[in-house]
Scaffold this motif. Structure first.
Motif, PDB file in Angstrom:
ATOM      1  N   GLU A  49       0.838  -1.196   0.000  1.00  0.00           N
ATOM      2  CA  GLU A  49       0.000   0.000   0.000  1.00  0.00           C
ATOM      3  C   GLU A  49       0.875   1.248   0.000  1.00  0.00           C
ATOM      4  O   GLU A  49       0.621   2.214  -0.707  1.00  0.00           O
ATOM      5  N   ARG A  50       1.963   1.210   0.783  1.00  0.00           N
ATOM      6  CA  ARG A  50       2.887   2.335   0.840  1.00  0.00           C
ATOM      7  C   ARG A  50       3.537   2.562  -0.520  1.00  0.00           C
ATOM      8  O   ARG A  50       3.657   3.691  -0.984  1.00  0.00           O
ATOM      9  N   TYR A  63      11.299   3.389  -2.729  1.00  0.00           N
ATOM     10  CA  TYR A  63      10.569   2.300  -2.075  1.00  0.00           C
ATOM     11  C   TYR A  63      11.309   0.971  -2.125  1.00  0.00           C
ATOM     12  O   TYR A  63      10.738  -0.077  -1.904  1.00  0.00           O
ATOM     13  N   ARG A  64      12.622   1.032  -2.450  1.00  0.00           N
ATOM     14  CA  ARG A  64      13.393  -0.189  -2.542  1.00  0.00           C
ATOM     15  C   ARG A  64      13.335  -1.007  -1.251  1.00  0.00           C
ATOM     16  O   ARG A  64      13.157  -2.209  -1.269  1.00  0.00           O
ATOM     17  N   GLN A  65      13.466  -0.316  -0.150  1.00  0.00           N
ATOM     18  CA  GLN A  65      13.463  -1.013   1.144  1.00  0.00           C
ATOM     19  C   GLN A  65      12.143  -1.712   1.395  1.00  0.00           C
ATOM     20  O   GLN A  65      12.101  -2.811   1.911  1.00  0.00           O
ATOM     21  N   ASP A  66      11.055  -1.020   1.047  1.00  0.00           N
ATOM     22  CA  ASP A  66       9.741  -1.623   1.276  1.00  0.00           C
ATOM     23  C   ASP A  66       9.564  -2.866   0.430  1.00  0.00           C
ATOM     24  O   ASP A  66       9.006  -3.857   0.880  1.00  0.00           O
ATOM     25  N   ARG A  67      10.070  -2.783  -0.816  1.00  0.00           N
ATOM     26  CA  ARG A  67       9.962  -3.953  -1.671  1.00  0.00           C
ATOM     27  C   ARG A  67      10.792  -5.103  -1.101  1.00  0.00           C
ATOM     28  O   ARG A  67      10.351  -6.243  -1.061  1.00  0.00           O
ATOM     29  N   ALA A  68      12.006  -4.767  -0.650  1.00  0.00           N
ATOM     30  CA  ALA A  68      12.874  -5.809  -0.078  1.00  0.00           C
ATOM     31  C   ALA A  68      12.185  -6.455   1.119  1.00  0.00           C
ATOM     32  O   ALA A  68      12.190  -7.669   1.277  1.00  0.00           O
TER      33      ALA A  68
END
Lengths: 409, 444
Positions: A43-44, A278-283
């Motif tokens: 969602e983020r 948003y790389r971290q969120d994907r990880a």
């Protein structure tokens, strides 16, 4: 299928049955919460900024020498950028969505007020910002040319004031809950009020430190930003031209003078900035997926292990049933029903556990409450998993020949 | 003798039904590796940022904020304590405690130019009151730190990082060269090696990368910098109605709080004395009407300060919880598998009991098998943990490169594995030891 024999058999194998139930309960609780965490991340990642990100690229210029006429140079740069084929508009802003810098200032409602009513993120830019970013103006109007001041000079003189301000809808709602923001004065910079002349539907902060609710609390202030304290934003007519426009834009800016530095790393599309941001969120989401898969595999292995033990142990009993006329299908269904029963008990306990776990996470990590629809998702997943896992051992049970009944085990 | 026989039987039992044994070992290894990877990361993140130095350092704070207003009901400092000082207050407290080494500092980007060239370079600088470089163990390579007298006389001197020195002056020795900062030429008096505490606990700014490898490479006495017209661009907190916006390049030095004050307090006695002086200062300022809010002060050790700022990311703790959940699930599974193994051998165990083996011996045999399985799981967990840490390092979170395996943790891992085996094996083993010998012999 008769449930009574299954239940009476189970009651004689309490340890094994309890272990399967417990296993399913535990993985139900963890899987539900992990799914919920993934959904939160997704969602983020999808959260809109209000800008038309497909059409926007950015590029930065810096100069080595200290030049006094930065503002004039900036206007020449902008004219050069707008002259590039495929460019619809260009502007310069002190900050942009997913950018590195975030300027915040306090907002007061009256000149006398001490302390702030709220803190907002400041986009300082000229009248082209709304068009360039593709923001949607839902009330009022855009800045006029004469409202846009020379921000560089204001800063050197130490007198920063903006006569007008455009609010994001979220900011307007917080400052004026009655919905009458237009025409009101706000104290954002300095001692003079800034009049609210427009409202845009949505404009996100460059980054989301702070609560999710404050993500859209920003304002646009009218100022000509010198090239040295902002980044150029360029709107392309067609997203497929973005790379070509970026290359041309860097060339155009370099051509403005020998002391120019144009950082190739700062020439990016807004879309690639979102990706990076948003790389971290994907990880994190992928890591959670890996954990869920590991959990389900472990649970399945456990069910397979226990069920095969139990089939082996009961092979004589199965043989007797077969000798008395039970079909292979009946034996197969017997074990499947048994697993379904165990899974159901496990899932019921697991849902309670899931809720308790969510309660703990809510307290410790300020996560929202687990929506109820995650529970049936987890339940169906575990029922399926149980049936798949038990199929192998159950099939082996069904293959037990009736002759076993007459043999010693 | 009987015990040795039971141990031997247990070890031999390990080799029977190899499929379930492999499954047991793999499950244990998986769960342990997940927990170990996360524990390693957490241990790295919780490690002392400046070993040997930060133990003595304490952050002091007094509440110098203006009285709250109805409009500012939602205070911005709800999650992290405010820590900034006004210049005058920091100077006053430092003067009150001359015997204690103290440093008030701000971290800010500044533009520097070497004396001869027209190139410029942006460096992150620490502007400090007091002997900040020596207090924080900034490693001096050549030259010296500034003296109290130089600071007192506002002499423009600077200590610079080795990498910055090379970028500005090439291979020539930078000590003795001049450096333009703001409107003034600063004399380079010292060159220091890399200094980058991780996390950057000395000046935690809102929204800044706490785990960044990059840190300050320029150290300048505060008053000399202010004289040169350097305006700190950093986290600040201002009273009144003046311009206090973030990132603005002028600063109202009197109305804003922008300095972090650190004191070197090696033992409990000096710590208590300093805390008293701090509280006394807050009370006297409140009594004088300068501090509008009720007198409040705090003295945080480095670990307390890091904890209050939640420097260790929540996601890491969350991962750890998930890993613990995975381990719990693996343990339940392994318990199930072991139970199946032991119960399957019911008749055999029954024969042993009939032949006179005590319950204890059967229990021992089963536990030996369980512990041996746990040990094997621990050994397997080692490469799996290395793999997990490698996966963590692949991700870019700013801190993930800290995830490295430490031999000391391997001991913990093995202990955890053996403990797990014991714990998990106990219930099935008890169950097996309860087997009634007669029943087992009777059944075919």
């Amino acid at each position: 299928m008769e449930l009574r024999p299954i239940l009476s058999t189970l009651s004689r194998h309490k340890t094994a049955a309890a272990l399967i139930v417990f296993e399913i309960a535990l993985s139900c609780a963890i899987v539900c919460n992990a799914l919920f965490l993934i959904a939160g991340r997704l969602e983020r990642i999808d959260r809109p900024t209000g800008a038309d990100e497909q059409h926007v690229v950015t590029v930065q210029a810096r100069g080595l020498a200290r030049d006094e006429n930065a503002n004039a140079l900036t206007q020449t740069d902008l004219a050069a950028l707008r002259a590039i084929p495929g460019v619809a508009n260009a502007t310069i802003s002190v900050q942009m969505p997913f950018g590195n810098s975030n300027w915040n200032s306090s907002v007061r409602m009256t000149a006398e007020q001490r302390g702030e009513t709220m803190s907002v993120s400041n986009y300082i830019a000229d009248e082209h910002l709304i068009d360039t970013l593709g923001l949607k103006l839902v009330a009022g109007r855009n800045f006029t040319r004469d409202e846009v001041g020379d921000f560089g000079r204001m800063r050197t003189e130490g007198k920063v004031h903006f006569p007008a301000v455009i609010l994001g809808q979220a900011t307007a709602d917080r400052l004026f809950p009655a919905g009458d923001a237009l025409g009101k004065g706000l104290y954002i910079w300095g001692e003079e009020p800034s009049r609210v002349i427009g409202i845009v539907e949505r404009l996100a902060k460059p980054n989301d430190f702070g609560s999710a609710a404050s993500y859209e609390e920003s304002v646009i202030l009218p100022g000509q930003v010198p090239y040295s304290s902002g980044a150029y934003l360029v709107r392309v007519q067609d997203p497929s031209q973005r790379q070509a426009v970026l290359e041309q834009a860097q060339k155009a800016l370099l051509a403005q003078g020998p002391t120019r530095i144009v950082d190739a790393e700062q020439a990016r599309t807004l879309e690639s900035m979102r990706d990076r941001y948003y790389r971290q969120d994907r990880a994190m989401a992928w890591m959670l997926v890996a954990v869920i898969v590991a959990l389900l595999v472990v649970t399945a292995l456990g069910i397979v292990g226990l069920a095969s033990f139990w089939v082996q142990q009961r092979s004589r009993q199965i043989g007797i049933r077969r000798a008395l006329g039970a079909t292979r299908g009946q034996i197969l269904r017997y074990f499947q029903t048994e697993n379904f029963l165990l899974a159901t008990i496990g899932i019921a306990i697991g849902m309670l556990l899931a809720y308790a776990l969510n309660q703990l996470l809510m307290q410790r990590y300020e996560l929202p409450r687990l929506p109820l629809f995650y529970l049936p998702i987890g339940a169906v997943a575990l029922w399926l998993l149980g049936q798949i896992a038990v199929y192998g051992p159950a099939r082996r049970a069904a293959l037990v020949p009736p002759a076993v009944a007459t043999r010693g085990a | 003798m009987a015990a040795r026989y039971a141990v031997e039987l247990g070890l031999r039992g390990l080799l029977r039904h190899p499929r379930t044994m492999v499954l047991t070992v793999v499950l244990l290894g998986l769960g342990l590796a997940a927990v170990m990877s996360m524990l390693t990361l957490l241990a790295m993140l919780s490690a002392d940022p400046l070993p040997g130095i930060s133990g003595r350092l304490h952050l002091a704070w007094v509440d110098s904020r203006a009285a709250p207003t109805s409009a500012s009901a939602a205070e911005p400092d709800a999650d992290a304590p405010p820590f900034l000082w006004k210049l005058a207050d920091a100077q006053a407290l430092m003067a009150l405690q001359p015997a204690v080494r103290q440093a008030a500092l701000v971290s800010t980007p500044v533009t520097v130019q070497p004396d001869d060239a027209d190139t410029s370079n942006t460096a992150t600088a620490v502007l400090a009151l007091g002997p900040m470089p020596s207090m924080f163990g900034v490693p001096l390579q050549r030259g010296r730190y500034w003296t109290a007298a130089e600071e007192q006389d506002r002499v423009p001197v600077a200590v610079i990082g080795d990498a910055t020195a090379r970028a500005l002056f090439g291979e020539a020795d930078a000590v003795g060269r001049d450096l333009r900062i703001g409107s003034t030429m600063f004399r380079v008096i010292g060159v220091v090696g890399p200094w980058a505490p991780r996390p950057r606990f000395h000046f935690l700014q809102a929204g800044q990368a706490v785990w960044s490898e990059r840190s300050e490479s320029l150290f300048v006495p505060l008053h000399a910098a202010l004289d040169a017209g350097v305006a700190p661009v950093a986290t600040r907190d201002c009273d009144g109605r003046g311009v206090g916006g973030f990132g603005f390049d002028t600063i109202d030095l009197d109305a804003c709080r922008w300095l972090a004050l650190w004191a070197e307090l090696p033992d409990a006695a000096t710590r208590d004395a300093y805390a008293d002086a701090l509280a006394g200062y807050a009370r006297s300022r409140h009594a004088a009407g300068v501090f509008e809010r009720p007198a409040a002060s705090r003295l945080d050790s480095v670990p307390a300060w890091l904890a209050a700022n939640r420097v260790v990311p929540d996601t890491v703790r969350l991962y750890l919880w998930l890993a613990v959940g995975l381990l719990a699930l693996c343990m339940v599974n392994v318990a199930g598998l072991l139970a199946a193994r032991f119960l399957r051998r019911g008749s055999e165990l029954g024969v042993r009991r009939v032949l006179g083996a005590p319950r204890r011996s059967v229990l021992l045999q089963c536990l030996v098998e369980a512990v041996a399985a746990g040990t094997l799981g621990g050994v397997l967990a080692w490469p799996l943990t290395l793999f997990g840490l490698w996966v963590i390092r692949l991700q870019d979170h700013g801190y993930t490169d800290l995830a490295r395996f430490e031999p000391g943790l391997f001991a913990l891992l093995l202990a955890l594995a053996i403990g797990t085996g014991l714990l998990v094996g106990l219930v099935p083993a008890l169950r097996a030891a309860r087997i009634e010998p007669v029943l087992q012999i009777k059944s075919p």
